[in-house]
Scaffold this active site. Structure first.
Site, short mmCIF file in Angstrom:
data_model
loop_
_atom_site.label_atom_id
_atom_site.label_comp_id
_atom_site.label_asym_id
_atom_site.label_seq_id
_atom_site.Cartn_x
_atom_site.Cartn_y
_atom_site.Cartn_z
CG HIS A 18 -23.69 10.95 -11.88
ND1 HIS A 18 -24.31 11.39 -13.02
CD2 HIS A 18 -22.92 9.88 -12.26
CE1 HIS A 18 -23.94 10.65 -14.05
NE2 HIS A 18 -23.10 9.73 -13.61
CG HIS A 41 -21.22 -1.04 -19.21
ND1 HIS A 41 -20.87 -1.84 -18.13
CD2 HIS A 41 -21.71 -1.90 -20.16
CE1 HIS A 41 -21.14 -3.11 -18.42
NE2 HIS A 41 -21.65 -3.16 -19.64
CD GLU A 115 -19.20 2.64 -24.52
OE1 GLU A 115 -19.79 1.90 -25.35
OE2 GLU A 115 -19.60 2.83 -23.35
CG ASP A 139 -17.40 -8.38 -23.17
OD1 ASP A 139 -18.51 -8.30 -23.73
OD2 ASP A 139 -17.23 -8.88 -22.03
CB ALA A 140 -18.51 -4.16 -20.04
CG ASP A 160 -24.39 3.36 -15.71
OD1 ASP A 160 -25.54 2.91 -15.89
OD2 ASP A 160 -24.11 4.56 -15.79
#
Length: 276
Positions: A18, A41, A115, A139-140, A160
């Site tokens: 971060h 994600h 998500e 789906d990411a 991520d």
């Protein structure tokens, strides 16, 4: 490897991830043009450091709590982002990337969150209520490609995943290759845990073979030697990072290494161009 974020919120990996994500977006915002920020994600978006999951591991004590106790001003932007979701001197809540990215938005910027897990997506929508973020439940990897190129000329994709699936790295590699063909100048950030060097080196070699220029690898090894079968640190692969970000990176990395080194270890955090 399972990296369910509620168990690890605010740990050393979050502090590095971060801190660098804030610095990256701020560097891109030195130009007035709009940005699209995509988090593939996104997770729940906000985590209770006093909750059962976080207390089971206690990892925030070696991460965000250390950062809050350290006087180094280079960590001020990170501390400000965490403090924004808290009341009081010591953080009780931890903002995931969605909440941190939302704090960074300018009026001209866009934030798209995804998500796949239904319960987490439901929580995320509640956490992001009142912001301008769009929340998807897809789906990411399908979403990553479907949204490229974004509506703005510039942007960042943050990848991520929890690394629960055995083919996670293969899916990231394949999707990154396709994404680069669609949006060659876009900035992509991929987070990954470091458990053993052999797996790490093999994946790094696969990514190198994609031939994508401007490929920066940041590695944070917590211990002075590998600790078998445990979490040894984390890293970020950053594709097309802006010049202002890379120039300011060395002192920030040193500040992070110093504050996060476990007792008895000096730790190591490096940033290297991998396709020069």
């Amino acid at each position: 490897m399972n990296y369910r974020h509620s168990f690890h919120a605010g740990n050393s990996a979050d502090v590095v991830k971060h801190s660098l994500l804030i610095a990256l977006v701020r560097a891109l915002q030195q130009k007035p043009g709009a940005l699209t920020l995509i988090d593939t994600h996104a997770g729940c978006g906000l985590y209770d450091l006093g909750g059962e999951d976080a207390q089971r591991t206690g990892e925030s004590a070696q991460g965000v709590l250390r950062a809050f106790a350290d006087p180094n001003r280079l960590l001020d932007d990170y501390r400000t982002a965490v403090q924004a979701v808290n009341v009081g001197a010591e953080p009780q809540l931890y903002p995931g990337s969605p909440r941190i990215l939302a704090q960074l938005l300018r009026p001209q910027d866009f934030l798209i969150l995804n998500e796949k897990h239904p319960d987490d997506a439901y929580t995320l929508r509640g956490v992001m209520r009142g912001t301008s973020a769009a929340v998807h439940e897809r789906d990411a990897y399908e979403l990553w490609l479907a949204l490229l190129p974004p509506r703005t000329a510039r942007g960042v994709v943050v990848v991520d995943p929890p690394y629960e699936q055995t083919d996670e790295r293969e899916r990231i590699t394949a999707t990154l290759a396709a994404a680069h063909r669609k949006w060659a100048h876009g900035v992509t950030v991929i987070w990954y845990p470091l458990k053993d060097r052999a797996t790490h080196w093999q994946w790094k070699a696969q990514l190198r073979r994609l031939g994508i220029p401007k490929f920066l690898g940041v590695e944070h090894w917590l211990y002075d030697g590998d600790q078998p079968d445990i979490y040894n640190g984390a890293g970020l692969y950053i594709f097309n990072p802006p010049y202002a970000f890379t120039q300011a990176l060395p002192p920030l990395l040193e500040a992070l290494r110093a504050v996060l080194a476990p007792e008895g270890h000096s730790g190591e955090i490096t940033a290297d161009w991998l396709n020069d």
